[in-house]
Design an enzyme around this catalytic site. Structure first.
Site, PDB file in Angstrom:
ATOM      1  CD  GLU A  50      -2.459  -1.159   2.755  1.00 37.64           C
ATOM      2  OE1 GLU A  50      -2.464  -0.112   3.435  1.00 37.64           O
ATOM      3  OE2 GLU A  50      -3.038  -2.193   3.083  1.00 37.64           O
ATOM      4  CB  CYS A  76       2.421   7.323   3.527  1.00 37.54           C
ATOM      5  SG  CYS A  76       2.705   6.037   4.736  1.00 37.54           S
ATOM      6  CB  CYS A  94       5.796  -5.427   9.116  1.00 37.92           C
ATOM      7  SG  CYS A  94       6.959  -4.574  10.209  1.00 37.92           S
ATOM      8  CB  CYS A 107       3.606  -3.114  16.253  1.00 40.01           C
ATOM      9  SG  CYS A 107       5.303  -2.527  16.036  1.00 40.01           S
ATOM     10  CB  CYS A 133       0.707  -2.548  13.341  1.00 36.64           C
ATOM     11  SG  CYS A 133       1.130  -2.139  11.643  1.00 36.64           S
ATOM     12  N   GLY A 150       5.926  -2.324   6.554  1.00 31.16           N
ATOM     13  CA  GLY A 150       7.302  -2.784   6.683  1.00 31.16           C
ATOM     14  C   GLY A 150       8.151  -1.916   7.587  1.00 31.16           C
ATOM     15  CD  GLU A 151      11.860  -0.740  11.116  1.00 31.69           C
ATOM     16  OE1 GLU A 151      10.815  -0.396  11.717  1.00 31.69           O
ATOM     17  OE2 GLU A 151      12.808   0.051  10.927  1.00 31.69           O
ATOM     18  CB  SER A 187       8.532   5.992  10.340  1.00 29.48           C
ATOM     19  OG  SER A 187       7.903   5.584  11.529  1.00 29.48           O
ATOM     20  CB  SER A 201       7.252   3.613  16.058  1.00 29.53           C
ATOM     21  OG  SER A 201       7.027   4.143  14.775  1.00 29.53           O
ATOM     22  CG  LEU A 202       8.994   5.814  22.877  1.00 33.95           C
ATOM     23  CD1 LEU A 202      10.306   5.052  22.815  1.00 33.95           C
ATOM     24  CD2 LEU A 202       9.227   7.209  23.488  1.00 33.95           C
ATOM     25  CG  HIS A 203       4.070   2.975  19.413  1.00 35.95           C
ATOM     26  ND1 HIS A 203       3.776   4.199  18.854  1.00 35.95           N
ATOM     27  CD2 HIS A 203       4.336   2.150  18.365  1.00 35.95           C
ATOM     28  CE1 HIS A 203       3.870   4.121  17.539  1.00 35.95           C
ATOM     29  NE2 HIS A 203       4.209   2.897  17.211  1.00 35.95           N
ATOM     30  CG  ASN A 205      -7.201   4.457  11.436  1.00 40.11           C
ATOM     31  OD1 ASN A 205      -8.382   4.174  11.581  1.00 40.11           O
ATOM     32  ND2 ASN A 205      -6.712   4.933  10.314  1.00 40.11           N
ATOM     33  CB  CYS A 260       0.497   0.900   8.880  1.00 45.14           C
ATOM     34  SG  CYS A 260       2.018   0.195   8.612  1.00 45.14           S
TER      35      CYS A 260
HETATM   36  N1  SAH Z   1       7.903   0.053  10.886  1.00 45.54           N
HETATM   37  C1  SAH Z   1       7.988   1.477  10.928  1.00 45.54           C
HETATM   38  C2  SAH Z   1       7.165   2.205   9.882  1.00 45.54           C
HETATM   39  C3  SAH Z   1       5.809   1.718   9.512  1.00 45.54           C
HETATM   40  S1  SAH Z   1       4.421   2.044  10.526  1.00 45.54           S
HETATM   41  C4  SAH Z   1       7.664   1.977  12.322  1.00 45.54           C
HETATM   42  O1  SAH Z   1       7.361   1.176  13.196  1.00 45.54           O
HETATM   43  O2  SAH Z   1       7.762   3.179  12.545  1.00 45.54           O
HETATM   44  C5  SAH Z   1       4.238   3.772  10.637  1.00 45.54           C
HETATM   45  C6  SAH Z   1       3.606   4.202  11.953  1.00 45.54           C
HETATM   46  O3  SAH Z   1       2.199   3.869  11.980  1.00 45.54           O
HETATM   47  C7  SAH Z   1       4.218   3.518  13.173  1.00 45.54           C
HETATM   48  O4  SAH Z   1       4.403   4.467  14.198  1.00 45.54           O
HETATM   49  C8  SAH Z   1       3.136   2.522  13.543  1.00 45.54           C
HETATM   50  O5  SAH Z   1       3.246   2.094  14.863  1.00 45.54           O
HETATM   51  C9  SAH Z   1       1.880   3.297  13.239  1.00 45.54           C
HETATM   52  N2  SAH Z   1       0.655   2.506  13.136  1.00 45.54           N
HETATM   53  C10 SAH Z   1       0.521   1.236  12.733  1.00 45.54           C
HETATM   54  N3  SAH Z   1      -0.775   0.849  12.775  1.00 45.54           N
HETATM   55  C11 SAH Z   1      -1.482   1.918  13.222  1.00 45.54           C
HETATM   56  C12 SAH Z   1      -2.877   2.149  13.475  1.00 45.54           C
HETATM   57  N4  SAH Z   1      -3.773   1.206  13.276  1.00 45.54           N
HETATM   58  N5  SAH Z   1      -3.240   3.367  13.929  1.00 45.54           N
HETATM   59  C13 SAH Z   1      -2.330   4.360  14.112  1.00 45.54           C
HETATM   60  N6  SAH Z   1      -1.003   4.192  13.870  1.00 45.54           N
HETATM   61  C14 SAH Z   1      -0.588   2.985  13.432  1.00 45.54           C
END
Ligand code: SAH
Length: 381
Positions: free
Chosen positions: A115, A128, A135, A139, A142, A184-185, A217, A240-242, A316, A359
């Site tokens: 995508e 994007c 991936c 996470c 995701c 992906g990463e 990212s 991406s800390l989270h 999301n 994503c």
């Molecule tokens: N692998 C990389 C880049 C891809 S994801 C990374 O982890 O940064 C890009 C961003 O979207 C990341 O911060 C990821 O955690 C976030 N993301 C993934 N699914 C999501 C969702 N359903 N809602 C909001 N953010 C999301």
């Protein structure tokens, strides 16, 4: 940069060989540099300046076929057509949202699907882009990683996403920003990502987007962050800390179990020291999980003395996953705690909600329940 050390740092993944006849016989031109094309032309006694001309047609003049490159001799256009694929993906779905966001689901030659998204925001035209099919980071919230990773994307496949999104622009619109935030990463496919981004930033033959406007990212892979710091351009790094502590991050971002937040922050500090580019940390707010005042306080401790921005994004929701968007009052309290603590935090609106812009979401919907998505399907190349 060699592929070897980078990939050996990652969990061993067997990528299936691509065995399409089309792929083996013909070259994806987007995989080649201007120099490679020039030497191929030179070997056929064709002037090397034609390589630059062809690249400008592709990246700057938005040509979709060799046929459109009208200042090339007709027999050269025919020769190129015989040997090269300019574009290799087909558009499996094309969605438009009311806010101007457009999303493409592209099918690769081996059947994999990726995508990519075009976002319109004032004068900005951001894209994007995906770096892998699936991936491996896992996470939990995701959609991209639910089925693991299939393979790395090639340089050409990364560039093709940028170009196909550029084709969606009106003649008076210009791409302004690139974020490697699709599936992906990116740091697990760093050599290909860097090869594609060097074309994205090249103003002579490429897309001409400043590295300051190109964001990579990452989930946070310290050795790869150090490699990125040594790369040829100081791209904007987003991590991406989270979660503000390892206990919670280990649950949300399982790859953290073998890395740990401190090692990531140390790598981020080294990146900043080397590039002087302000860092961004991303924080997806998951209702009831990482949106407490306590989490915000811990984040303040981690970030207040760093030259960094915190990008807070409401979750999301992904169909089938048990995670929720935070309540408005939780967001408010979270925000107040961060701002009072002196953290430079931005609270993002979601864009493109109705087209599953997060994503990996569209790919899953199309695989599992294609009938629920209203799609304007377009066939290309
Ligand atoms: N692998 C990389 C880049 C891809 S994801 C990374 O982890 O940064 C890009 C961003 O979207 C990341 O911060 C990821 O955690 C976030 N993301 C993934 N699914 C999501 C969702 N359903 N809602 C909001 N953010 C999301």
């Amino acid at each position: 940069m060699s592929d070897q050390p980078l990939e050996s740092e990652l969990p061993a993944i067997e990528f299936p060989a691509i065995s399409s006849a089309k792929e083996s016989d013909r070259v994806h031109l987007l995989d080649w540099t201007t120099e490679e094309l020039a030497s191929w032309l030179g070997a056929r006694s064709i002037p090397k300046f034609r390589a630059a001309q062809i690249q400008r047609w592709i990246y700057q003049r938005r040509a979709k076929q060799f046929e459109q490159m009208t200042d090339l001799p007709k027999d050269l256009r025919t020769l190129l057509d015989e040997h090269f694929d300019l574009f290799r993906t087909t558009t499996a779905a094309h969605q438009h949202a009311a806010d101007g966001t457009e999303k493409l689901l592209l099918q690769l030659v081996d059947g994999g699907r990726i995508e990519c998204v075009l976002l319109r925001d004032g004068p900005r035209r951001s894209i994007c882009v995906s770096s892998q099919v699936g991936c491996a980071m896992g996470c939990v919230f995701c959609a991209s990683g639910l089925d693991g990773v299939e393979r790395n994307l090639t340089r050409g496949e990364i560039l093709e996403q940028m170009l196909k999104l550029q084709h969606l622009l009106e003649a008076d619109e210009r791409l302004s920003h690139i974020v490697m935030m699709g599936m992906g990463e990116p740091l697990a496919n760093l050599p290909r990502v860097l090869a594609a981004l060097s074309v994205a930033k090249d103003s002579e033959f490429g897309l001409g987007i400043s590295p300051r406007r190109i964001t990579i990212s990452t989930v946070g892979l310290p050795p790869a962050i150090d490699k990125l710091a040594a790369a040829d351009a100081p791209y904007h790094l987003a991590i991406s800390l989270h979660a503000p502590n390892d206990g919670l991050r280990n649950r949300l971002v399982p790859v953290n179990q073998t890395i740990g937040i401190q090692a990531i922050l140390d790598a981020a500090d080294r990146y900043f020291a080397k590039t002087k580019r302000r860092l961004t940390f991303e924080y997806v707010l998951l209702g009831g999980l990482n949106d407490s005042i306590q989490c915000a306080r811990e984040l303040v401790q981690l970030l207040r003395h760093r030259t960094a921005m915190l990008n807070v994004i409401p979750y999301n929701p992904v169909p089938g996953l048990p995670y929720q968007t935070p309540t408005p009052s939780a967001v408010l309290q979270f925000r107040r705690t961060l701002l009072d603590g002196g953290v430079n935090a931005m609270f993002r609106q979601r864009k493109g909600d109705e087209i599953q812009a997060a994503c990996g979401q569209l790919r899953r919907l199309r695989e599992r329940e294609p009938q629920v998505v209203s799609i304007q399907s377009t066939k290309t190349s």
